[in-house]
Motif scaffolding. Structure first.
Motif, PDB file in Angstrom:
ATOM      1  N   GLU A   9       1.803   2.540  -2.972  1.00 18.89           N
ATOM      2  CA  GLU A   9       0.829   2.326  -4.103  1.00 18.89           C
ATOM      3  C   GLU A   9       0.275   4.063  -4.014  1.00 18.89           C
ATOM      4  O   GLU A   9       0.021   4.701  -4.695  1.00 18.89           O
ATOM      5  CB  GLU A   9      -0.796   2.080  -4.187  1.00 18.89           C
ATOM      6  CG  GLU A   9      -1.959   2.680  -4.926  1.00 18.89           C
ATOM      7  CD  GLU A   9      -2.845   1.890  -4.709  1.00 18.89           C
ATOM      8  OE1 GLU A   9      -3.674   1.352  -5.985  1.00 18.89           O
ATOM      9  OE2 GLU A   9      -3.368   1.533  -3.841  1.00 18.89           O
ATOM     10  N   GLN A  10       1.003   3.874  -2.465  1.00 19.80           N
ATOM     11  CA  GLN A  10      -0.118   5.665  -1.854  1.00 19.80           C
ATOM     12  C   GLN A  10       1.206   6.759  -2.361  1.00 19.80           C
ATOM     13  O   GLN A  10       0.381   7.546  -2.578  1.00 19.80           O
ATOM     14  CB  GLN A  10       0.005   5.662  -0.293  1.00 19.80           C
ATOM     15  CG  GLN A  10       0.089   6.931  -0.248  1.00 19.80           C
ATOM     16  CD  GLN A  10      -0.212   6.581   1.062  1.00 19.80           C
ATOM     17  OE1 GLN A  10       0.135   5.881   2.309  1.00 19.80           O
ATOM     18  NE2 GLN A  10      -0.457   7.428   2.090  1.00 19.80           N
ATOM     19  N   LEU A  11       2.085   6.514  -2.388  1.00 20.69           N
ATOM     20  CA  LEU A  11       3.374   7.641  -2.985  1.00 20.69           C
ATOM     21  C   LEU A  11       3.029   8.215  -4.482  1.00 20.69           C
ATOM     22  O   LEU A  11       3.784   8.866  -4.549  1.00 20.69           O
ATOM     23  CB  LEU A  11       4.828   6.868  -2.837  1.00 20.69           C
ATOM     24  CG  LEU A  11       5.779   7.540  -2.514  1.00 20.69           C
ATOM     25  CD1 LEU A  11       6.253   8.773  -2.441  1.00 20.69           C
ATOM     26  CD2 LEU A  11       7.049   6.518  -3.567  1.00 20.69           C
ATOM     27  N   MET A  48       0.284   7.073  -6.586  1.00 23.17           N
ATOM     28  CA  MET A  48      -0.896   8.355  -6.465  1.00 23.17           C
ATOM     29  C   MET A  48      -1.052   9.480  -6.175  1.00 23.17           C
ATOM     30  O   MET A  48      -0.955  10.991  -6.460  1.00 23.17           O
ATOM     31  CB  MET A  48      -1.975   7.239  -5.985  1.00 23.17           C
ATOM     32  CG  MET A  48      -2.904   8.091  -5.547  1.00 23.17           C
ATOM     33  SD  MET A  48      -4.176   8.016  -7.526  1.00 23.17           S
ATOM     34  CE  MET A  48      -4.204   5.970  -7.608  1.00 23.17           C
ATOM     35  N   SER A  49      -0.026   9.862  -4.847  1.00 24.78           N
ATOM     36  CA  SER A  49      -0.065  11.527  -4.846  1.00 24.78           C
ATOM     37  C   SER A  49       0.608  11.842  -5.871  1.00 24.78           C
ATOM     38  O   SER A  49       0.585  13.269  -5.836  1.00 24.78           O
ATOM     39  CB  SER A  49       0.799  11.120  -3.165  1.00 24.78           C
ATOM     40  OG  SER A  49       1.315  12.245  -2.979  1.00 24.78           O
ATOM     41  N   PRO A  51       0.830  -0.860   0.114  1.00 22.96           N
ATOM     42  CA  PRO A  51       0.255  -0.217  -0.145  1.00 22.96           C
ATOM     43  C   PRO A  51       0.758   1.464  -0.235  1.00 22.96           C
ATOM     44  O   PRO A  51       0.450   2.731  -0.080  1.00 22.96           O
ATOM     45  CB  PRO A  51      -0.626   0.120   1.016  1.00 22.96           C
ATOM     46  CG  PRO A  51      -0.726  -1.743   1.748  1.00 22.96           C
ATOM     47  CD  PRO A  51       0.457  -2.004   0.864  1.00 22.96           C
ATOM     48  N   ALA A  52       2.036   1.251   1.095  1.00 23.38           N
ATOM     49  CA  ALA A  52       2.459   2.443   0.593  1.00 23.38           C
ATOM     50  C   ALA A  52       3.474   3.000  -0.268  1.00 23.38           C
ATOM     51  O   ALA A  52       3.543   4.015  -1.171  1.00 23.38           O
ATOM     52  CB  ALA A  52       3.656   2.959   1.735  1.00 23.38           C
ATOM     53  N   ARG A  89      -1.538  12.697  -8.762  1.00 20.86           N
ATOM     54  CA  ARG A  89      -2.566  13.469  -8.055  1.00 20.86           C
ATOM     55  C   ARG A  89      -1.776  15.347  -8.792  1.00 20.86           C
ATOM     56  O   ARG A  89      -2.626  15.932  -8.659  1.00 20.86           O
ATOM     57  CB  ARG A  89      -3.703  13.130  -7.244  1.00 20.86           C
ATOM     58  CG  ARG A  89      -4.615  11.593  -6.566  1.00 20.86           C
ATOM     59  CD  ARG A  89      -4.445  11.603  -5.829  1.00 20.86           C
ATOM     60  NE  ARG A  89      -6.263  10.878  -5.339  1.00 20.86           N
ATOM     61  CZ  ARG A  89      -5.861   9.984  -4.749  1.00 20.86           C
ATOM     62  NH1 ARG A  89      -5.507  10.352  -3.395  1.00 20.86           N
ATOM     63  NH2 ARG A  89      -6.986   8.883  -4.806  1.00 20.86           N
ATOM     64  N   ARG A 139      -6.146   0.576  -9.720  1.00 15.54           N
ATOM     65  CA  ARG A 139      -6.612   1.793  -8.811  1.00 15.54           C
ATOM     66  C   ARG A 139      -5.386   3.388  -9.766  1.00 15.54           C
ATOM     67  O   ARG A 139      -6.093   4.285 -10.223  1.00 15.54           O
ATOM     68  CB  ARG A 139      -6.512   2.196  -7.476  1.00 15.54           C
ATOM     69  CG  ARG A 139      -7.133   3.633  -6.483  1.00 15.54           C
ATOM     70  CD  ARG A 139      -7.121   3.211  -5.551  1.00 15.54           C
ATOM     71  NE  ARG A 139      -7.148   4.855  -4.875  1.00 15.54           N
ATOM     72  CZ  ARG A 139      -6.204   4.997  -4.075  1.00 15.54           C
ATOM     73  NH1 ARG A 139      -5.097   4.429  -4.296  1.00 15.54           N
ATOM     74  NH2 ARG A 139      -6.340   6.613  -3.221  1.00 15.54           N
TER      75      ARG A 139
END
Length: 538
Positions: free
Chosen positions: A482-484, A486-487, A479-480, A490, A510
């Motif tokens: 993907e979060q990096l 994705m941020s 998850p970390a 965005r 996603r």
């Protein structure tokens, strides 16, 4: 005064004239000094000629130079390594490039990268005279072989073409060796401290410096005071540049610099043939088979070992400390390059000086050994001179081959593509890419948008956050990771995705859905430039 006393008997000239002629002779360099100068000029000329090839000075030629130089640019703009962005190397190269990166605020990142490339080429060429100074006490042959190999070694050129770690790593390791060794033996006192400082900072550039450090510590094991002085210098040289950054983000530093380097994995292991061909300096030859390369590599090992044993038998003395240092470090480096799954061609630049020393020092010892009692006298001087001439001729041929190979070089990314992207993206826009050397090449690495992503190493970020995996080996399941990404997506106004983005970007469903819903292409491949839909204008 008699008529004959007014002249010098050996020359027939008056004393004043003879004195001037003697002084004129004294300023001429000796043979070893001449070889050092010539080899340095050849090495420097080859490295600078390489930079003159199309696209090599101003274009895009590497992934790692973007991370190495980009980290320094981030630093001078207030972002700290490990706290604000991830890098999987110690901060030594960031600090070395910081003065150049500071100038990018006025001159732009293209000019900064250009200066960094020239400085790296100079650092690579500086290894040649340093090796000469380290071996000059062993005579002309040792200097010719050591300087010549480093000057023309193909992967030393490969590492010198842009801002990479290996030229700086070699530079500080050789500076450390010059301080630590006094001729053939270990120095004492403050020289060990200074040598330790140089080796320690080399470790702050790349952790491979631990290999020669371990050898020196082993050589000083029987002399605790020497070992303590050297170890104290190493600790200070490493911790002073590293500790401030590590303390600000200890967990990220540990996961990036330690864990990601030790346990990272890939889909396939780099073939043995590729490794050996580069390590042996045979990159200009056609690709050889594994058995042939193994046989050549084994021959090199046998030659080094045989020369060392023969030197012991001829001199009836154990190898000097300098010889042990060179041979042991060479052996450790060979193991270090054959063991991991990853290997890149510029890695072998670290092997070059120790390969050169491991051949030059035992060879000079064998040919320079005095005959033992009762043995038949050998024509030592002509033999050494002949060997030096043969070595010089061989290395000159390799220099010609290197020059011919460089004449065909050209950057893979055409200048027209770089110019087109620069025209399409307005200054100050937030551009995100999987390879930051692209945005550095168009002066769009920094942004006026304070929320623009600060990532400099996508692959390293995947390794650090996933415990050594990349986008092809499972990083997308963390998850970390993907979060990096994705941020970053965005925050970006523009995306520049290279043809090699697949192993760098963890394309989770996603992330892919967000990308397709929010970006449209401005250019078509192989390197696609995208713009956010809301900011797109006809």
């Amino acid at each position: 005064m008699s008529r004959t006393s007014a002249t010098t008997p050996s020359t027939g000239f008056p004393p004043a004239v003879a004195g001037r002629r003697a002084r004129r002779r004294l300023v001429l360099p000796g043979a070893t000094t001449t070889v050092i100068i010539v080899a340095t000029l050849v090495g420097l000329a080859l490295r600078l000629y390489q930079l003159s090839r199309p696209g090599y000075l101003l274009g895009i030629i590497e992934y790692d130079d973007g991370t190495d130089f980009g980290s320094a640019v981030r630093l001078v703009h207030g972002a700290l390594p490990y706290r604000d962005f991830i890098m999987v190397q110690p901060p030594g190269i960031t600090l070395l490039m910081a003065p150049v990166a500071l100038a990018t605020k006025a001159a732009g990142t293209v000019a900064g990268m250009t200066a960094g490339r020239v400085l790296t080429a100079l650092a690579s060429a500086a290894a040649v005279p340093l090796a000469g100074l380290l071996t000059r006490h062993r005579g002309l042959l040792a200097v010719t072989v050591s300087c010549g190999i480093i000057a023309v070694y193909p992967d030393s050129m490969q590492a010198a073409r842009t801002v990479l770690l290996e030229p700086w790593l070699v530079l500080f390791c050789l500076l450390g060796a010059l301080a630590v060794f006094d001729g053939d033996r270990l120095a004492g006192g403050r020289r060990l401290i200074w040598g330790g400082l140089a080796f320690g900072f080399a470790g702050a550039v790349k952790v491979w410096a631990i290999l020669p450090v371990l050898v020196v510590l082993a050589l000083t094991a029987r002399r605790p005071r020497q070992a303590v002085r050297f170890a104290a210098g190493v600790a200070a040289g490493f911790l002073l540049p590293v500790l401030p950054f590590a303390l600000l983000a200890p967990r990220t530093f540990y996961r990036s610099v330690i864990v990601a380097q030790l346990v990272r994995s890939d889909l396939v292991r780099v073939p043995l043939a590729f490794r050996l061909q580069h390590m042996l300096g045979l990159t200009h030859a056609p690709q050889l088979s594994v058995p042939a390369l193994v046989a050549i590599g084994a021959a090199v090992i046998v030659i080094v070992a045989g020369l060392s044993v023969l030197g012991v038998r001829l001199t009836r003395q154990a190898p000097p400390a300098l010889d042990i240092f060179a041979t042991a470090t060479f052996g450790l480096a060979v193991v270090a390059f054959l063991w991991p799954s990853d290997f890149y061609n510029h890695y072998a630049a670290f092997l070059a000086p120790f390969l050169a020393l491991a051949i030059a020092l035992p060879l000079s010892r064998v040919l320079g050994a005095a005959p033992v009692a009762g043995a038949r006298a050998r024509p030592v001087v002509p033999l050494r001179r002949g060997a030096a001439v043969l070595a010089a001729a061989t290395l000159a041929a390799f220099a010609v081959l290197q020059g011919v190979a460089e004449s065909h070089l050209a950057a893979a990314i055409p200048a027209s593509e770089i110019s087109a992207a620069e025209r399409m993206v307005p200054p100050g826009a937030c551009v995100f890419t999987d390879q930051v050397s692209y945005t550095i090449a168009i002066n769009r690495f920094t942004s006026a948008d304070p929320g623009c992503p600060t990532m400099v190493d996508g692959v390293g970020s995947d390794y650090a956050l996933s415990g050594g995996h990349n986008a092809l080996t499972g990083a997308e399941h963390v998850p970390a990771v993907e979060q990096l990404w994705m941020s970053a997506f965005r925050s970006a106004q523009y995306l520049w995705l290279t043809a090699s983005s697949a192993p760098r970007i963890p394309w989770t469903p996603r992330l892919r859905a967000y990308f397709l819903a929010n970006f449209v292409p401005l250019t078509q491949g192989p390197d696609w430039l995208y713009v956010r839909k809301l900011s797109h204008s006809p």
